[in-house]
Scaffold this motif. Structure first.
Motif, mmCIF file in Angstrom:
data_model
loop_
_atom_site.group_PDB
_atom_site.id
_atom_site.type_symbol
_atom_site.label_atom_id
_atom_site.label_comp_id
_atom_site.label_asym_id
_atom_site.label_seq_id
_atom_site.Cartn_x
_atom_site.Cartn_y
_atom_site.Cartn_z
ATOM 1 N N GLY A 264 -21.900 -55.618 -52.265
ATOM 2 C CA GLY A 264 -21.987 -54.214 -52.357
ATOM 3 C C GLY A 264 -21.856 -53.580 -53.716
ATOM 4 N N HIS B 200 -33.670 -52.848 -61.477
ATOM 5 C CA HIS B 200 -33.643 -52.657 -59.740
ATOM 6 C C HIS B 200 -34.482 -54.079 -59.534
ATOM 7 C CE1 HIS B 200 -34.384 -52.093 -55.658
ATOM 8 N NE2 HIS B 200 -35.771 -52.035 -55.842
ATOM 9 N N GLN C 72 -35.775 -56.517 -56.471
ATOM 10 C CA GLN C 72 -36.034 -56.373 -55.059
ATOM 11 C C GLN C 72 -35.701 -57.676 -54.174
ATOM 12 O OE1 GLN C 72 -37.008 -53.855 -53.202
ATOM 13 N NE2 GLN C 72 -37.927 -54.599 -51.252
ATOM 14 N N ARG C 73 -35.357 -57.762 -52.964
ATOM 15 C CA ARG C 73 -34.846 -58.885 -52.189
ATOM 16 C C ARG C 73 -35.743 -59.855 -52.499
ATOM 17 N NH1 ARG C 73 -30.822 -57.672 -48.438
ATOM 18 N NH2 ARG C 73 -30.282 -55.367 -48.073
ATOM 19 N N LEU D 156 -30.705 -61.665 -47.482
ATOM 20 C CA LEU D 156 -29.425 -60.848 -47.311
ATOM 21 C C LEU D 156 -28.581 -60.898 -48.438
ATOM 22 C CD1 LEU D 156 -28.365 -62.300 -43.694
ATOM 23 C CD2 LEU D 156 -29.792 -60.221 -44.217
ATOM 24 N N ASN D 157 -28.743 -61.716 -49.408
ATOM 25 C CA ASN D 157 -27.742 -61.686 -50.505
ATOM 26 C C ASN D 157 -28.802 -62.024 -51.930
ATOM 27 O OD1 ASN D 157 -24.945 -62.050 -49.536
ATOM 28 N ND2 ASN D 157 -26.353 -63.712 -48.242
ATOM 29 N N SER D 158 -29.714 -61.240 -51.715
ATOM 30 C CA SER D 158 -30.663 -61.002 -52.881
ATOM 31 C C SER D 158 -31.019 -59.569 -53.178
ATOM 32 C CB SER D 158 -31.695 -62.047 -52.930
ATOM 33 O OG SER D 158 -32.764 -61.668 -51.918
ATOM 34 N N GLY D 159 -31.354 -59.305 -54.326
ATOM 35 C CA GLY D 159 -31.823 -57.974 -54.898
ATOM 36 C C GLY D 159 -30.281 -56.984 -55.301
ATOM 37 N N PHE D 160 -30.548 -56.342 -56.268
ATOM 38 C CA PHE D 160 -29.518 -55.491 -56.985
ATOM 39 C C PHE D 160 -29.882 -54.159 -57.444
ATOM 40 C CE2 PHE D 160 -30.503 -58.921 -59.690
ATOM 41 C CZ PHE D 160 -30.670 -58.066 -61.037
ATOM 42 N N ARG E 100 -24.659 -52.809 -57.878
ATOM 43 C CA ARG E 100 -24.650 -52.583 -56.153
ATOM 44 C C ARG E 100 -25.388 -54.100 -55.702
ATOM 45 N NH1 ARG E 100 -27.795 -52.708 -52.363
ATOM 46 N NH2 ARG E 100 -29.556 -52.405 -53.769
ATOM 47 N N ASN F 9 -26.952 -56.421 -52.982
ATOM 48 C CA ASN F 9 -27.222 -56.683 -51.600
ATOM 49 C C ASN F 9 -26.373 -57.941 -51.066
ATOM 50 O OD1 ASN F 9 -28.982 -54.707 -51.194
ATOM 51 N ND2 ASN F 9 -30.739 -56.102 -51.867
ATOM 52 N N GLN G 31 -23.211 -62.155 -54.175
ATOM 53 C CA GLN G 31 -23.987 -62.414 -55.373
ATOM 54 C C GLN G 31 -23.189 -62.780 -56.565
ATOM 55 O OE1 GLN G 31 -27.571 -60.448 -56.038
ATOM 56 N NE2 GLN G 31 -27.794 -59.430 -54.128
#
Length: 364
Positions: A90, A284, A286-287, A296-300, A336, A338, A349
């Protein structure tokens, strides 16, 4: 054993405008970067080297963009460094034991060429060499071997880009467009697809930049830049955990920067000009998607503050031969990521507490 992470990018932003005595040789190296905004057409992580760490952030801020009276060629080399060792869940730091992946240390060394055919059109090519060490917990014996470090070294993903700078007579506004090619390895043993040196994808690159004066004497300038990476052709690779060939689709990434440059330090410490700058970089990512990804654990989303400085030395004023050296440090002030528990029981991450970027260039 999966690690979606984040790193950060490169380009010098100050212009080179010499006092009246040197004015004929004005080779202002342009533009650092802009605050990310606006969608263009989608991008993936990385200029010249792809990875889920978000390394395309090195491609904005402090840079190699064309300047007024900047004709002919420029050769350059870049060094980027990131050590991702903090597990992020998060918007805050998470426990290290929640993530099977422990550390990703990467160095990129890039050789490049930029050539301006005239005041409107130019082209550039960047060829990176990447060294990466990935430390992860493979699990207890007999199925795993505990915490191990896997190394991968190879040519990264090559970029070929065009640019148009004909919107104004001083070349202060321009657009870039091109492709990132899947030349980097994405099958190294022990690395997940999101930690491989290459993404295995072909990506569209779109971007824009603008620079301008804050003060009438040109002592203070501002710059903005945005860059969008969109993968559109993907490749599958063998996955040892699943014992199958699986597809990986990296998410697009948008990076932007905005900053100010002090452009009035001449003849200091043996240099013809020194230009300090301060920039804000926004990203930014994207997942990722596909069977080989960890959505679930990619993108920020990320905001970084970055002080930098550029040194200029005129080698041959008549023929406009100029050496430049640029360096900055990029420090996250907001992150932030994901995060959620995946099928491997891993969550989070890996991010880097800071990123380092250097660029050396020679105009000819």
């Amino acid at each position: 054993m999966r690690k979606p992470s984040t790193h950060a990018t490169m380009s010098v932003a100050s212009s080179t405008s010499f006092p009246s005595s040197s004015r004929p040789l004005t080779i202002r190296l342009l533009a650092i970067v802009l605050l990310a905004l606006a969608p263009l057409i989608v991008f993936v992580p990385s200029a010249a080297n792809a990875c889920a760490c978000g390394c395309s952030v090195f491609d904005v801020g402090g840079g190699l963009l064309p300047q007024e009276d900047d004709h002919g060629g420029r050769v350059f080399t870049e060094w980027w460094h990131a050590s991702q060792n903090r597990n992020w869940i998060g918007s805050s730091r998470g426990p290290a034991d929640a993530n099977n992946d422990k550390r990703v240390v990467t160095d990129w060394v890039t050789a490049g060429l930029q050539y301006m055919f005239n005041r409107e059109w130019g082209i550039s090519i960047r060829v990176p060499y990447v060294s990466r060490a990935f430390t992860t917990d493979t699990g207890a014996p007999p199925d795993g071997a505990g915490i191990q470090t896997f190394n991968s070294r190879s040519i990264g993903d090559i970029e070929i880009m065009g640019m148009y700078t004909g919107f104004s007579s001083d070349m202060s506004t321009g657009i870039i467009f091109g492709l990132k090619l899947p030349t980097g390895t994405f099958t190294a043993q022990g690395l997940d697809r999101d930690t491989q040196i290459g993404s295995g994808s072909t990506d569209l690159i779109l971007g824009a930049f603008h620079r301008g004066m804050i003060s009438g004497d040109n002592a203070w300038q501002y710059f903005t830049q945005v860059r969008w990476l969109q993968p559109f052709l993907y490749q599958s690779a063998y996955n040892a955990d699943a014992n199958a060939v699986l597809l990986y689709k990296p998410g697009y990434q948008i990076d932007g920067a905005a900053g100010v440059v002090y452009n009035n330090l001449y003849n200091v410490a043996g240099f013809d000009k020194i230009a300090p700058l301060l920039q804000i970089i926004v990203s930014h990512r994207q997942r990722d998607s596909g069977p080989a990804a960890d959505p679930l654990n990619s993108g920020f989303d990320r905001i970084m503050i970055s002080p930098g400085i550029e040194f200029t030395k005129v080698v041959d004023e008549v023929n406009k031969r100029v050496l430049k050296f640029y360096v900055d440090v990029e420090i996250p002030i907001f992150y932030r990521a994901n995060a959620a528990i995946n099928d491997n029981g891993s969550m989070g991450q890996l991010i880097a507490p800071y990123l380092i970027k250097t660029v050396a260039s020679y105009n000819f």
